[in-house]
Design an enzyme around this catalytic site. Structure first.
Site, PDB file in Angstrom:
ATOM      1  N   HIS A  29     -20.708 -40.064  -8.900  1.00  0.00           N
ATOM      2  CA  HIS A  29     -19.476 -39.452  -9.422  1.00  0.00           C
ATOM      3  C   HIS A  29     -18.278 -40.142  -8.779  1.00  0.00           C
ATOM      4  O   HIS A  29     -17.788 -39.728  -7.723  1.00  0.00           O
ATOM      5  CB  HIS A  29     -19.466 -37.943  -9.129  1.00  0.00           C
ATOM      6  CG  HIS A  29     -18.325 -37.223  -9.790  1.00  0.00           C
ATOM      7  ND1 HIS A  29     -18.494 -36.090 -10.559  1.00  0.00           N
ATOM      8  CD2 HIS A  29     -16.987 -37.472  -9.813  1.00  0.00           C
ATOM      9  CE1 HIS A  29     -17.329 -35.680 -11.017  1.00  0.00           C
ATOM     10  NE2 HIS A  29     -16.391 -36.507 -10.563  1.00  0.00           N
ATOM     11  N   HIS A  31     -14.643 -42.343 -10.093  1.00  0.00           N
ATOM     12  CA  HIS A  31     -13.828 -42.757 -11.241  1.00  0.00           C
ATOM     13  C   HIS A  31     -13.262 -44.154 -11.041  1.00  0.00           C
ATOM     14  O   HIS A  31     -12.858 -44.522  -9.945  1.00  0.00           O
ATOM     15  CB  HIS A  31     -12.692 -41.764 -11.472  1.00  0.00           C
ATOM     16  CG  HIS A  31     -13.178 -40.401 -11.870  1.00  0.00           C
ATOM     17  ND1 HIS A  31     -13.297 -40.012 -13.177  1.00  0.00           N
ATOM     18  CD2 HIS A  31     -13.600 -39.355 -11.115  1.00  0.00           C
ATOM     19  CE1 HIS A  31     -13.766 -38.767 -13.217  1.00  0.00           C
ATOM     20  NE2 HIS A  31     -13.956 -38.347 -11.976  1.00  0.00           N
ATOM     21  N   ARG A  84      -3.071 -52.389 -17.799  1.00  0.00           N
ATOM     22  CA  ARG A  84      -2.478 -52.708 -19.104  1.00  0.00           C
ATOM     23  C   ARG A  84      -3.120 -53.878 -19.832  1.00  0.00           C
ATOM     24  O   ARG A  84      -2.915 -54.038 -21.023  1.00  0.00           O
ATOM     25  CB  ARG A  84      -0.992 -53.004 -18.921  1.00  0.00           C
ATOM     26  CG  ARG A  84      -0.247 -51.819 -18.336  1.00  0.00           C
ATOM     27  CD  ARG A  84       1.223 -52.121 -18.192  1.00  0.00           C
ATOM     28  NE  ARG A  84       1.898 -51.027 -17.516  1.00  0.00           N
ATOM     29  CZ  ARG A  84       3.194 -51.019 -17.249  1.00  0.00           C
ATOM     30  NH1 ARG A  84       3.942 -52.044 -17.618  1.00  0.00           N
ATOM     31  NH2 ARG A  84       3.734 -49.988 -16.623  1.00  0.00           N
ATOM     32  N   ASP A 151     -15.907 -41.159 -20.171  1.00  0.00           N
ATOM     33  CA  ASP A 151     -15.540 -39.746 -20.241  1.00  0.00           C
ATOM     34  C   ASP A 151     -14.325 -39.478 -21.115  1.00  0.00           C
ATOM     35  O   ASP A 151     -13.445 -40.317 -21.288  1.00  0.00           O
ATOM     36  CB  ASP A 151     -15.415 -39.113 -18.854  1.00  0.00           C
ATOM     37  CG  ASP A 151     -14.083 -39.338 -18.176  1.00  0.00           C
ATOM     38  OD1 ASP A 151     -13.407 -40.336 -18.500  1.00  0.00           O
ATOM     39  OD2 ASP A 151     -13.720 -38.523 -17.314  1.00  0.00           O
ATOM     40  N   GLY A 185     -10.498 -34.571 -16.555  1.00  0.00           N
ATOM     41  CA  GLY A 185      -9.159 -34.008 -16.717  1.00  0.00           C
ATOM     42  C   GLY A 185      -9.129 -32.548 -16.316  1.00  0.00           C
ATOM     43  O   GLY A 185     -10.104 -32.010 -15.804  1.00  0.00           O
ATOM     44  N   HIS A 212     -17.669 -32.774 -16.234  1.00  0.00           N
ATOM     45  CA  HIS A 212     -17.104 -32.015 -15.119  1.00  0.00           C
ATOM     46  C   HIS A 212     -17.061 -30.552 -15.560  1.00  0.00           C
ATOM     47  O   HIS A 212     -16.669 -30.268 -16.701  1.00  0.00           O
ATOM     48  CB  HIS A 212     -15.644 -32.405 -14.860  1.00  0.00           C
ATOM     49  CG  HIS A 212     -15.429 -33.741 -14.222  1.00  0.00           C
ATOM     50  ND1 HIS A 212     -15.858 -34.908 -14.783  1.00  0.00           N
ATOM     51  CD2 HIS A 212     -14.791 -34.086 -13.078  1.00  0.00           C
ATOM     52  CE1 HIS A 212     -15.495 -35.919 -13.999  1.00  0.00           C
ATOM     53  NE2 HIS A 212     -14.841 -35.451 -12.954  1.00  0.00           N
ATOM     54  N   GLU A 215     -14.969 -26.897 -11.587  1.00  0.00           N
ATOM     55  CA  GLU A 215     -14.216 -27.465 -10.464  1.00  0.00           C
ATOM     56  C   GLU A 215     -13.016 -26.571 -10.165  1.00  0.00           C
ATOM     57  O   GLU A 215     -12.794 -26.187  -9.027  1.00  0.00           O
ATOM     58  CB  GLU A 215     -13.767 -28.890 -10.807  1.00  0.00           C
ATOM     59  CG  GLU A 215     -12.946 -29.583  -9.716  1.00  0.00           C
ATOM     60  CD  GLU A 215     -12.432 -30.958 -10.145  1.00  0.00           C
ATOM     61  OE1 GLU A 215     -12.532 -31.294 -11.336  1.00  0.00           O
ATOM     62  OE2 GLU A 215     -11.909 -31.677  -9.269  1.00  0.00           O
ATOM     63  N   ASP A 293     -15.666 -39.240  -5.883  1.00  0.00           N
ATOM     64  CA  ASP A 293     -14.692 -38.884  -6.923  1.00  0.00           C
ATOM     65  C   ASP A 293     -13.574 -39.933  -7.101  1.00  0.00           C
ATOM     66  O   ASP A 293     -13.712 -40.812  -7.931  1.00  0.00           O
ATOM     67  CB  ASP A 293     -14.116 -37.490  -6.663  1.00  0.00           C
ATOM     68  CG  ASP A 293     -13.709 -36.773  -7.945  1.00  0.00           C
ATOM     69  OD1 ASP A 293     -14.027 -37.274  -9.033  1.00  0.00           O
ATOM     70  OD2 ASP A 293     -13.079 -35.699  -7.861  1.00  0.00           O
TER      71      ASP A 293
HETATM   72 ZN   LIG Z   1     -14.390 -36.471 -11.123  1.00  0.00          ZN
END
Ligand SMILES: [Zn+2]
Length: 355
Positions: A29, A31, A84, A151, A185, A212, A215, A293
């Site tokens: 997990h 990102h 970008r 995700d 999110g 997720h 949380e 995370d």
């Molecule tokens: Zn997360």
């Protein structure tokens, strides 16, 4: 962000940290954009000077200190804004792999939010080519195997879900390294069940479900993830501790929780580390995996998360090695790959304890 409840390092703590630093690990997990180190962020911010993200490392540290979950999302999205071009995507991905390899991470499922890039005008084929190139280079150079989770950014609504599932299931676009489908999110005001059709489609295309949930919301959100979205692992699931029947269900079905202790403090999902429900998860026999995370944003890394978990669960080296093996078991790696890393963990642990 550090938590003042973590004690100063004594000899025993230093020994455990040294054991953890060399321990082969799997990260489930973490990102993509949230793994951007201050060095990479400052490089990207200097490249894109119209961004409001500071370029100075000290100002960046201040910028990364969160007041609440909403503020965290705001900062996170401002870093998303720095990605970008396909070259930005490739640089970030490759550098994240380097950081993982330094921590002896042998296998990682990295969560990417391709919608954030494609809606900014990055060509979808160029995006996929950039991450795949970074994945192959990282495996060849660092020996770390990367796999992807795409995700849905929940805050961006159902259009983002449609777009994400299209990118994840269209054979002409989906990358070779993709194994799972997620939902991130903010949770409050973004009920999980509305995403059911998209998860159904992703699962039908052979992807694993890893949303997720629980949380920042109650245990019903975890039930929704299990029952509506077909969750095979739960991202955080912190509030599961409030529902004994849910804990029993998770334990009985061997549904792993992706626990990220420092993240939960940084986003104020949990007040202090000592109040973290990881102890309740362990008592209930839930399969716990330790993860980081958005590590640089939370002033942590995977090794530190293992040290925090060891303290909260009062673990010795063997207990820590078992946590590492949990992550391998809970991963979507093939059986031979799982056996290889598990054997490596055992050999390392035996060598350290006998040596
Ligand atoms: Zn997360």
């Amino acid at each position: 962000m550090t938590d003042s409840s973590v004690p100063a390092a004594g000899t025993a703590d230093r020994d455990l940290r040294s054991f953890i630093a060399g321990l082969p690990k799997a990260e489930l997990h973490v990102h993509h954009v949230g793994s951007a180190s201050p060095r990479i962020v400052s490089e990207l911010a200097a490249r894109h000077r119209d961004s409001k993200v500071p370029t100075d490392p000290e100002a960046l540290a201040e910028y990364f200190t969160f007041t609440d979950f909403a503020h965290f999302i705001e900062v996170y999205l401002s870093v998303v804004d720095l990605i970008r071009t396909p070259e930005d995507v490739r640089l970030l991905t490759y550098e994240v792999a380097r950081d993982l390899a330094r921590q002896q991470v042998r296998y990682a499922e990295l969560t990417l939010t391709p919608f954030s890039s494609t809606r900014r005008g990055i060509d979808e084929h160029a995006f996929m080519a950039a991450i795949e190139d970074a994945r192959k280079c990282a495996e060849a150079e660092f020996g770390t195997v990367l796999r992807w989770c795409f995700d849905i950014p929940g805050e961006a609504g159902l259009r983002s879900a449609e777009e994400t599932v299209r990118l994840a299931t269209d054979d002409r676009i989906r990358p070779e390294g993709l194994v799972s489908f997620g939902l991130g999110g903010p949770e409050i005001g973004v009920p999980r069940p509305q995403f059911k059709p998209f998860f159904d489609q992703a699962i039908a295309a052979g992807l694993h479900s890893v949303p997720h949930s629980g949380e920042t919301t109650g245990p019903q959100s975890v039930w929704d993830a299990l029952e509506e979205l077909g969750a095979e692992r739960i991202g955080h699931g912190t509030s599961s501790a409030q529902d004994p029947a849910l804990l029993a269900h998770l334990a009985e079905r061997r549904i792993p929780l992706e626990v990220c202790p420092t993240s939960n403090i940084a986003t104020r999902a949990v007040r202090t580390l000592n109040e973290h429900p990881i102890k309740e998860f362990a008592r209930a026999g839930v399969l716990i995996t330790i993860n980081s995370d958005d590590p640089p944003m939370f002033g942590t890394d995977l090794n530190n998360e293992y040290a925090v978990a060891a303290r909260l669960l009062d673990l010795d080296e063997r207990g820590i090695a078992d946590l590492a093996k949990n992550a391998v078991e809970a991963s979507f790696l093939d059986p031979a790959g799982k056996a290889r890393i598990t054997a490596e963990i055992d050999a390392y642990t035996a060598g350290r304890l006998d040596g």
